[in-house]
Scaffold this active site. Structure first.
Site, PDB file in Angstrom:
ATOM      1  N   HIS A  79       0.861  -1.182   0.000  1.00 40.72           N
ATOM      2  CA  HIS A  79       0.000   0.000   0.000  1.00 40.72           C
ATOM      3  C   HIS A  79       0.898   1.232   0.000  1.00 40.72           C
ATOM      4  CE1 HIS A  79      -3.931  -1.778   1.890  1.00 40.72           C
ATOM      5  NE2 HIS A  79      -4.039  -1.662   0.590  1.00 40.72           N
TER       6      HIS A  79
ATOM      7  N   CYS B 119      -2.476   2.998   8.912  1.00 40.98           N
ATOM      8  CA  CYS B 119      -3.434   1.956   8.531  1.00 40.98           C
ATOM      9  C   CYS B 119      -4.653   1.934   9.463  1.00 40.98           C
ATOM     10  CB  CYS B 119      -2.764   0.582   8.550  1.00 40.98           C
ATOM     11  SG  CYS B 119      -1.609   0.310   7.203  1.00 40.98           S
TER      12      CYS B 119
END
Length: 276
Positions: free
Chosen positions: A169, A269
């Site tokens: 990511h 996150c």
């Protein structure tokens, strides 16, 4: 220099890791035989929430759902800009039900939610900064989703190619230091080798004053950080990066989420930003 940075109050959405576990492997950090201390994970997560609130930020929570061990990683659920919500469609089938849980929260809070047609993992790969949305691809979010995001928000969306599976990511390889609002010019910190050569050149052109991190600090989840323009909530293991940030006038706020690192996630996150 330290007194020249100004913090801006932010609104975060989070989810307690009540059901956190490593039950499958969908990134290089995850191993199915990993043992997780749920109480430790919850305690570390609670420290993050306390740190946010102590620094003047608003925090709302989504109710965790049994059977969704990665739901704690709220950033992947959506991108919210100017009160508009672009939801998620996860690459991994195991995570797809999370989209419904977060979409329900947003709708109950009065937001309309645009559901993507292509694989899109929210703020995991979509980073608003200055007049742009930086958009990662290569492992999760697709370029088709980048086009959907640009059409939905009407904001120039710049695709960046990720090339290292440890940084699956974009929010593991790059974070926003200043978003270009009322205050300093927009700026970022990032690890260049997580990106393709062309993407590195784009970032260098857009952010010539960026803070450049080492692989060591990136592997310590140092770039999975959250900045309010002055305070940077950061992994305590990213010591060299924290020193750099201090020299640039930021105030590092170390928060240890080592138990959550076992699933490949850290501070950012766990943090969805609601930009109204």
């Amino acid at each position: 220099m330290p007194n020249s940075r100004v913090s801006r109050p932010k609104h975060f959405l989070v989810c307690e890791p009540s059901h956190f576990a490593v039950q499958y492997a969908i990134n290089p950090w995850m191993h199915e035989d990993t043992q997780v201390d749920v109480d430790l994970a919850r305690g570390q997560w609670a420290e993050l929430i306390r740190a946010y609130r102590a620094h003047g930020h608003t925090v709302d929570s989504v109710e965790p759902v049994a059977g969704l061990p990665d739901m704690v990683f709220a950033a992947n659920s959506a991108l919210v800009v100017e009160g508009r919500v672009f939801g998620s469609l996860f690459h991994a089938p195991q995570r797809r039900p999370e989209s419904t849980a977060y979409e329900t929260w947003f709708k109950n809070a009065g937001f309309d939610v645009q559901h993507p047609e292509s694989v899109c993992e929210g703020e995991g790969d979509l980073v608003p900064v200055g007049p742009y949305i930086l958009a990662g691809t290569g492992f999760r979010t697709t370029r088709d989703a980048h086009r959907e995001v640009q059409e939905f928000f009407g904001i120039p969306t710049i695709g960046l190619q990720l090339v290292d599976p440890y940084f699956y990511h974009m929010d593991t390889a790059l974070f926003v230091l200043d978003d270009g609002g009322d205050g300093p010019e927009a700026n970022i910190a990032y690890y260049p080798e997580a990106f393709s050569p062309g993407s590195r050149e784009v970032l260098g052109r857009l952010f010539p004053e960026a803070v450049i991190a080492t692989r060591e600090d990136a592997m310590a989840f140092g770039l999975n950080s959250v900045s309010d323009g002055r305070h940077v909530f950061i992994s305590p293991r990213a010591e060299a990066l924290a020193d750099q940030l201090t020299r640039h006038g930021y105030v590092p706020v170390p928060v240890d989420l080592s138990e959550l690192h076992k699933a490949g996630g850290g501070i950012k996150c766990c943090t969805q930003e609601i930009r109204s």
